[in-house]
Write an enzyme that holds these catalytic residues in place. Structure first.
Site, short mmCIF file in Angstrom:
data_model
loop_
_atom_site.label_atom_id
_atom_site.label_comp_id
_atom_site.label_asym_id
_atom_site.label_seq_id
_atom_site.Cartn_x
_atom_site.Cartn_y
_atom_site.Cartn_z
N GLY A 1 49.42 80.48 39.59
CA GLY A 1 50.34 79.36 39.79
C GLY A 1 49.90 78.46 40.93
O GLY A 1 50.74 77.86 41.60
N ALA A 2 48.59 78.39 41.17
CA ALA A 2 48.07 77.60 42.29
C ALA A 2 46.67 77.12 41.98
O ALA A 2 45.99 77.67 41.11
CB ALA A 2 48.07 78.43 43.58
N HIS B 1 42.62 75.18 38.27
CA HIS B 1 44.02 75.56 38.49
C HIS B 1 44.28 76.86 37.74
O HIS B 1 44.16 76.92 36.52
CB HIS B 1 44.97 74.46 37.98
CG HIS B 1 46.41 74.78 38.24
ND1 HIS B 1 47.05 74.42 39.40
CD2 HIS B 1 47.33 75.46 37.48
CE1 HIS B 1 48.31 74.84 39.35
NE2 HIS B 1 48.49 75.48 38.21
N CYS B 2 44.58 77.90 38.49
CA CYS B 2 44.81 79.22 37.90
C CYS B 2 46.26 79.35 37.45
O CYS B 2 47.18 79.26 38.28
CB CYS B 2 44.46 80.32 38.90
SG CYS B 2 44.62 81.98 38.22
N VAL B 3 46.46 79.55 36.15
CA VAL B 3 47.81 79.65 35.61
C VAL B 3 48.49 80.93 36.10
O VAL B 3 49.67 80.93 36.45
CB VAL B 3 47.77 79.62 34.07
CG1 VAL B 3 49.17 79.79 33.49
CG2 VAL B 3 47.16 78.31 33.59
#
Length: 320
Positions: free
Chosen positions: A194-195, A189-191
């Protein structure tokens, strides 16, 4: 009065921009805005201090500087495209399979004969064993049966069912606690985006990281070029440029590590690898709207992949 006015503005924003009512989405939007501002600051400071770049861009729009600006815009576009693309959720794949199965059943019942392959057959890409699995309308398998076929015989459905989504997970699928959904071929999950990064947007994510890395390298070169030519003209400009260059170097190291990052398992066996060339082509170029589901390799296949490479293996392109 000030408090009431601020609350009115807050409620007004929530009414017309519903995403602001969710704290998690507000945080995501804040990070996206911060990343865009960082890009503008790094490029803006460069053009603000180096007036020659602006003149070169005006005189020769497709020159060295013009291509840099083109890459700058393309990177930001790729960022938002990746951010708002679906990673491929297990629930969506299950719903798609069940809907098509239901349609084939209805078509078969109406025609009172098995649905032919020409009139419609559900094509589900199951990689590793067969390139395609054609499921005719008269003998439709459920999502549970389809998932079980990807695992070794005797595997219990209970061990494959997500305790949060209550759906059967194909191999490489995982539940993301940030998105609260199961993702096909879940990577992370890439901060900043946001996805989740998974089957649906992994390729786009890689290209975004590639473009971002190229942009960082190019920006660093322009910074160094400026410092070489103007190192003693204004000390405060030099300090700002050096500080930005240092932070840019840390970002570049992180991007390079992320770009070449690979996850391994014990004994350096990669069960879903199809060779370097096929992996690169499939990952960077070949994408389909059909959900790609990979079955778990058998013990014999894992043993074959664990064999060390020999000269004959390289000649026969086993590594590719």
């Amino acid at each position: 009065m000030i408090f009431l006015a601020s609350m009115s503005i807050f409620n007004f924003c929530h009414r017309f921009v519903p995403c602001l009512a969710d704290p998690a989405r507000r945080s995501t939007l804040g990070l996206k805005a911060a990343l865009v501002v960082l890009h503008i600051v790094y490029a803006g400071i460069l053009f603000l201090f180096d007036s020659d770049l602006i003149e070169k861009t005006k005189q020769e729009p497709w020159s060295y500087t013009g291509l840099y600006l083109l890459l700058f815009v393309a990177t930001l576009i790729q960022y938002f495209v990746t951010s708002y693309s679906s990673p491929g959720y297990v629930l969506d794949a299950m719903r798609d399979v069940n809907e098509k199965n239901s349609l084939f059943r209805k078509a078969s019942m109406l025609s009172k004969q098995p649905a032919s392959s020409k009139n419609g057959s559900l094509v589900i890409t199951v990689e590793g064993s067969q390139s395609e699995r054609n499921i005719p309308g008269s003998d439709v398998t459920s999502w549970t049966k389809l998932v079980l076929d990807m695992y070794p015989p005797g595997t219990s459905v209970r061990t494959l069912t997500c305790s949060f989504c209550n759906v059967e997970q194909p191999p490489r699928a995982k539940h993301c606690h940030d998105c609260d959904r199961c993702v096909l071929q879940f990577d992370h999950h890439c901060v900043w985006l946001g996805a989740c990064i998974g089957w649906g947007n992994h390729c786009r994510f890689w290209w975004y990281i590639f473009e971002e890395t190229a942009l960082c390298i190019w920006t660093g070169i322009l910074y160094i070029t400026y410092l070489k030519a103007n190192i003693s003209r204004a000390w405060w400009k030099d300090v700002i440029m050096i500080l930005l260059l240092v932070t840019l170097s840390f970002a570049l190291i992180f991007l390079l590590l992320l770009l070449i990052f690979h996850r391994g398992i014990p004994e350096r066996v990669y069960p879903f690898s199809e060779g370097v060339c096929r992996n690169l082509y499939k990952f960077c170029c070949a994408r389909s709207s059909i959900y790609g589901l990979e079955r778990l390799p058998t013990a014999m296949e894992l043993e074959d992949k664990s064999r060390p490479y020999t000269c004959l293996g390289y000649l026969t392109c086993r590594c590719c």
